[in-house]
Design a protein around this motif. Structure first.
Motif, PDB file in Angstrom:
ATOM      1  N   ALA A 169       3.967  14.169  -5.649  1.00 18.01           N
ATOM      2  CA  ALA A 169       3.985  12.751  -5.264  1.00 18.01           C
ATOM      3  C   ALA A 169       3.488  12.557  -3.842  1.00 18.01           C
ATOM      4  O   ALA A 169       2.669  11.669  -3.573  1.00 18.01           O
TER       5      ALA A 169
ATOM      6  N   ARG B  48      -0.213  12.575  -3.338  1.00 17.83           N
ATOM      7  CA  ARG B  48      -0.987  11.456  -3.875  1.00 17.83           C
ATOM      8  C   ARG B  48      -1.221  10.354  -2.842  1.00 17.83           C
ATOM      9  O   ARG B  48      -2.001   9.427  -3.090  1.00 17.83           O
ATOM     10  N   PHE B  49      -0.573  10.468  -1.684  1.00 19.70           N
ATOM     11  CA  PHE B  49      -0.737   9.469  -0.623  1.00 19.70           C
ATOM     12  C   PHE B  49      -1.846   9.899   0.327  1.00 19.70           C
ATOM     13  O   PHE B  49      -2.013  11.080   0.611  1.00 19.70           O
TER      14      PHE B  49
ATOM     15  N   ASP C  17       7.828   3.996   0.871  1.00 20.28           N
ATOM     16  CA  ASP C  17       6.612   4.347   0.151  1.00 20.28           C
ATOM     17  C   ASP C  17       6.915   5.330  -0.973  1.00 20.28           C
ATOM     18  O   ASP C  17       6.209   5.363  -1.987  1.00 20.28           O
ATOM     19  N   LEU C  18       7.946   6.128  -0.778  1.00 23.54           N
ATOM     20  CA  LEU C  18       8.276   7.200  -1.714  1.00 23.54           C
ATOM     21  C   LEU C  18       9.790   7.326  -1.832  1.00 23.54           C
ATOM     22  O   LEU C  18      10.493   7.354  -0.821  1.00 23.54           O
TER      23      LEU C  18
ATOM     24  N   GLY D  75       2.357   0.230  -4.878  1.00 22.64           N
ATOM     25  CA  GLY D  75       1.657   1.503  -4.713  1.00 22.64           C
ATOM     26  C   GLY D  75       2.584   2.647  -4.368  1.00 22.64           C
ATOM     27  O   GLY D  75       2.144   3.801  -4.295  1.00 22.64           O
TER      28      GLY D  75
ATOM     29  N   ARG E 187       5.843   5.336  -4.877  1.00 25.00           N
ATOM     30  CA  ARG E 187       6.097   6.275  -5.969  1.00 25.00           C
ATOM     31  C   ARG E 187       7.554   6.724  -6.033  1.00 25.00           C
ATOM     32  O   ARG E 187       8.229   6.829  -5.001  1.00 25.00           O
TER      33      ARG E 187
ATOM     34  N   GLN F 162       5.378   0.981 -15.151  1.00 27.59           N
ATOM     35  CA  GLN F 162       4.956   1.809 -14.017  1.00 27.59           C
ATOM     36  C   GLN F 162       3.779   2.689 -14.436  1.00 27.59           C
ATOM     37  O   GLN F 162       3.552   2.922 -15.627  1.00 27.59           O
ATOM     38  N   ARG F 163       3.039   3.190 -13.459  1.00 28.72           N
ATOM     39  CA  ARG F 163       1.934   4.110 -13.748  1.00 28.72           C
ATOM     40  C   ARG F 163       2.480   5.541 -13.737  1.00 28.72           C
ATOM     41  O   ARG F 163       2.840   6.067 -12.677  1.00 28.72           O
TER      42      ARG F 163
ATOM     43  N   GLU G 260       2.223   9.260 -13.488  1.00 28.59           N
ATOM     44  CA  GLU G 260       1.254  10.217 -12.959  1.00 28.59           C
ATOM     45  C   GLU G 260       1.602  11.653 -13.355  1.00 28.59           C
ATOM     46  O   GLU G 260       0.730  12.519 -13.391  1.00 28.59           O
TER      47      GLU G 260
ATOM     48  N   GLN H 158       4.148   5.664 -10.295  1.00 26.65           N
ATOM     49  CA  GLN H 158       3.750   4.763  -9.221  1.00 26.65           C
ATOM     50  C   GLN H 158       4.018   3.313  -9.595  1.00 26.65           C
ATOM     51  O   GLN H 158       3.769   2.892 -10.726  1.00 26.65           O
ATOM     52  N   LYS H 159       4.517   2.562  -8.633  1.00 25.70           N
ATOM     53  CA  LYS H 159       4.704   1.129  -8.817  1.00 25.70           C
ATOM     54  C   LYS H 159       3.342   0.446  -8.667  1.00 25.70           C
ATOM     55  O   LYS H 159       2.656   0.652  -7.668  1.00 25.70           O
TER      56      LYS H 159
END
Length: 200
Positions: free
Chosen positions: A28, A31-32, A100-101, A130, A132, A168-169, A171, A198-199
Motif C-alpha cells: 500500500a 502505491r503512493f 492517506d493510509l 485516493g 488506502r 472501493q478499488r 488493489e 483504495q478509496k
C-alpha cells in the motif's frame, strides 16, 4: 478466549520485533507517489509503523495495550520521534483525522463485534480521496472465528469480505488458508484475507 490475547503481550511483541513489515503495508505504501499521513490501528511494537517512519511518513500509532505503545516508543529512533504520535486507546474511541493510509494488520478482528460496522465505516469515511486501507480480515474457517458467539474473532466468508469492499478499488486481495502455528507456539488453522483497497 479462543485466540492469543490478553496476558503476555510484551513477550508477543518481542517475538515479532525482528520480522519484516506485513506485505499489505509495504504494498500500500508503495502505491503512493510520496509519503503522507498514516494511521496504524493496532500498531503493536511498530512492525509496520517503523518502516513507514523511515520512509518519511507521519504516523499515528493506536493500540489499547500500554505495552505496545511503550515498545513502539522505545524502538523509534530519536531522529524520527517528531513524525510519530501515539494513542493508548481502543480504535473506536479515537478521532484520527483524515489519513492517506490506514493500516490494521491482524487487529481489526479483535474489535468488539457490536463496534465493528461503525469502525469499518469510519475508516473509509476518514480516508482522503485516493487514500488506502491495508490489512487483514479473518475468514470464517479460521480456528479463532466464532461468528455467532461472543468468544472469538470477527470473521467473514469470501463473499462477505468482498462485500465489505464494495465501492472501493481493490488493489490486492489474497486468501490464505492452511494449518500453522501462532507466534506464541500454538497450533491453529489460519484463514485470512489480505487486503489493500483504495478509496475512489
Amino acid at each position: 478466549m479462543s485466540y492469543d490475547a490478553g496476558a503476555g503481550w510484551a513477550t508477543y511483541y518481542a517475538k515479532l520485533k525482528d520480522r519484516p513489515p506485513r506485505h499489505t503495508a509495504t504494498y500500500a505504501a508503495g502505491r503512493f507517489k510520496r509519503p503522507g499521513y498514516a494511521v496504524d490501528l493496532g500498531c503493536g511494537a511498530g512492525r509496520d509503523a517503523l518502516p513507514l517512519l523511515i520512509q518519511g511518513w507521519h504516523v499515528l500509532g493506536i493500540d489499547k495495550e500500554p505495552d505496545a505503545i511503550a515498545a513502539l516508543l522505545a524502538a523509534t529512533p530519536s531522529s524520527l520521534r517528531d513524525k510519530l504520535e501515539t494513542c493508548n486507546a481502543p480504535f473506536e474511541d479515537v478521532d484520527w483525522g483524515a489519513p492517506d493510509l490506514v493500516i490494521s494488520s491482524f487487529a481489526l478482528p479483535l474489535t468488539p463485534k457490536p463496534a465493528f460496522p461503525a469502525l469499518w465505516s469510519k475508516i473509509w469515511m476518514s480516508l482522503k480521496p485516493g487514500g488506502r486501507f491495508a490489512g487483514q480480515i479473518y475468514g470464517e474457517r479460521d480456528t479463532w472465528a466464532r461468528k455467532d458467539g461472543p468468544d472469538g474473532l470477527i470473521a467473514f466468508s469470501r463473499a462477505e469480505c468482498l462485500n465489505l469492499l464494495d465501492g472501493q478499488r481493490i488493489e490486492l486481495f489474497e486468501e490464505e488458508e492452511h494449518p500453522g502455528i501462532t507466534p506464541r507456539g500454538r497450533s491453529k488453522h489460519w484463514h485470512i484475507f489480505h487486503i489493500v483497497a483504495q478509496k475512489p
